[in-house]
Design a protein around this motif. Sequence first.
Motif, short mmCIF file in Angstrom:
data_model
loop_
_atom_site.label_atom_id
_atom_site.label_comp_id
_atom_site.label_asym_id
_atom_site.label_seq_id
_atom_site.Cartn_x
_atom_site.Cartn_y
_atom_site.Cartn_z
N THR A 57 15.55 55.41 41.16
CA THR A 57 16.98 55.66 41.16
C THR A 57 17.69 54.31 41.19
O THR A 57 17.08 53.26 41.41
CB THR A 57 17.42 56.49 42.38
N GLY A 58 19.01 54.33 40.97
CA GLY A 58 19.75 53.08 41.07
C GLY A 58 20.87 52.96 40.07
O GLY A 58 21.44 53.96 39.62
N ARG A 59 21.14 51.72 39.69
CA ARG A 59 22.34 51.41 38.91
C ARG A 59 22.04 50.25 37.98
O ARG A 59 21.52 49.22 38.39
CB ARG A 59 23.46 51.06 39.89
N PHE A 60 22.40 50.44 36.69
CA PHE A 60 22.19 49.38 35.71
C PHE A 60 23.12 49.61 34.53
O PHE A 60 23.50 50.75 34.22
CB PHE A 60 20.73 49.36 35.23
N GLY A 61 23.49 48.53 33.85
CA GLY A 61 24.31 48.60 32.65
C GLY A 61 24.53 47.22 32.07
O GLY A 61 23.90 46.24 32.50
N ALA A 62 25.41 47.13 31.11
CA ALA A 62 25.67 45.88 30.41
C ALA A 62 27.16 45.60 30.34
O ALA A 62 27.98 46.53 30.32
CB ALA A 62 25.07 45.90 29.00
N ILE A 63 27.51 44.31 30.28
CA ILE A 63 28.90 43.87 30.17
C ILE A 63 28.99 42.80 29.09
O ILE A 63 28.13 41.90 29.02
CB ILE A 63 29.42 43.29 31.50
N VAL A 64 30.01 42.88 28.26
CA VAL A 64 30.32 41.82 27.30
C VAL A 64 31.68 41.23 27.67
O VAL A 64 32.65 41.97 27.86
CB VAL A 64 30.34 42.34 25.85
N VAL A 65 31.74 39.91 27.78
CA VAL A 65 32.95 39.19 28.19
C VAL A 65 33.55 38.48 26.99
O VAL A 65 32.85 37.77 26.26
CB VAL A 65 32.63 38.15 29.29
N THR A 66 34.87 38.65 26.78
CA THR A 66 35.54 37.98 25.66
C THR A 66 35.65 36.48 25.89
O THR A 66 35.60 36.00 27.02
CB THR A 66 36.96 38.51 25.47
N PRO A 67 35.86 35.70 24.83
CA PRO A 67 36.38 34.34 25.02
C PRO A 67 37.70 34.41 25.78
O PRO A 67 38.47 35.36 25.65
CB PRO A 67 36.58 33.84 23.58
N HIS A 68 37.98 33.41 26.59
CA HIS A 68 39.17 33.47 27.46
C HIS A 68 40.45 33.14 26.70
O HIS A 68 40.42 32.51 25.64
CB HIS A 68 39.01 32.51 28.63
N ASP A 69 41.54 33.63 27.24
CA ASP A 69 42.87 33.17 26.85
C ASP A 69 43.51 32.57 28.09
O ASP A 69 42.91 32.62 29.19
CB ASP A 69 43.71 34.32 26.29
N SER A 70 44.70 31.99 27.96
CA SER A 70 45.29 31.25 29.07
C SER A 70 46.72 31.67 29.33
O SER A 70 47.45 32.08 28.42
CB SER A 70 45.27 29.73 28.77
N ILE A 71 47.11 31.56 30.59
CA ILE A 71 48.49 31.77 31.02
C ILE A 71 48.87 30.66 31.98
O ILE A 71 48.14 30.38 32.94
CB ILE A 71 48.67 33.14 31.72
N HIS A 72 50.01 30.01 31.72
CA HIS A 72 50.47 28.91 32.58
C HIS A 72 51.64 29.42 33.41
O HIS A 72 52.76 29.59 32.93
CB HIS A 72 50.92 27.72 31.72
N VAL A 73 51.36 29.67 34.69
CA VAL A 73 52.39 30.17 35.60
C VAL A 73 53.16 28.98 36.17
O VAL A 73 52.56 28.05 36.75
CB VAL A 73 51.76 31.00 36.73
N THR A 74 54.46 29.02 36.02
CA THR A 74 55.31 27.94 36.50
C THR A 74 56.43 28.50 37.37
O THR A 74 56.68 29.71 37.38
CB THR A 74 55.94 27.14 35.34
N LEU A 75 57.11 27.63 38.07
CA LEU A 75 58.27 28.02 38.87
C LEU A 75 59.31 26.95 38.65
O LEU A 75 59.39 25.95 39.35
CB LEU A 75 57.90 28.13 40.34
N GLN A 76 60.14 27.17 37.62
CA GLN A 76 61.12 26.15 37.23
C GLN A 76 62.47 26.41 37.90
O GLN A 76 62.83 27.55 38.14
CB GLN A 76 61.28 26.14 35.71
#
Length: 251
Positions: free
Chosen positions: A232-251
């Motif tokens: 018994t138990g738990r198993f599977g697969a994950i595919v991760v995308t190339p990253h994108d970016s967010i620049h959080v600022t406080l102007q």
Amino acid sequence: MKKISVFQIFIVLLSLIPYMGCDSSVTDGVTTNKYFISGGLIKNLDLDSSQTIIYLEKDDSLFGDAIISIGADTLDYDSISEVYSMVKTASLLPAGGYFLKVKDLPWLNESISFNIPGNFQITSIQLPDNRVNNGGDPVPMEWSLALNSDGYFYSVNLRDSVYVTAGYSAFVTTGAASVTIPRDAFQQYTDLDTGWYYVYVCSYSGAPSNDYLLPTTIPDGLLNNISKLRLTGRFGAIVVTPHDSIHVTLQ
């Protein structure tokens, strides 16, 4: 007096066998050992790498003498960390159906089918080209579909903390290839953490429990998905995308 033949005596003895030792527990004639497996295969397109990590218990103790394989590849066992593992480049692990095989002969010989979702990517983040998000507002995001996927979750973390701290992750519950990243994702340590964030989308199949090679942790909610006679138990697969970016600022 009628004589009893040797053959008749033999038949009588055979009929008594099921009743001999009646105080012992009933078995299937092999063993009553129980095994529990936990892990997952992570295919990270951002790093062009994949890693499979599996823990195996036998009668509630970690066990290292089994043979575990995926396709033609046999996982290595590390006696120090007590895990089975396999590392490959992402390009050498194509999408599609696979079998996870677990053997501890003669007691255990199981084959579990699973899918590796198809490659996909983030297609839109609704911010200017410079990716500035002044004030940490919610951000809509979209991605392409991954074949053989059971669902998606997304990950957000400060650039310097990716693969190091838990970050923010959440399942996508809309059934669509889109989500709005909430303010909470940019408030990991203070009311508002400014700086560059890396954003990923993860497609999963089955119920993976392996956080190795993930930019953040898997959200809570996936349950055991393996239910065999002894395994018994738990198993599977994950595919991760190339990253994108967010620049959080406080102007």
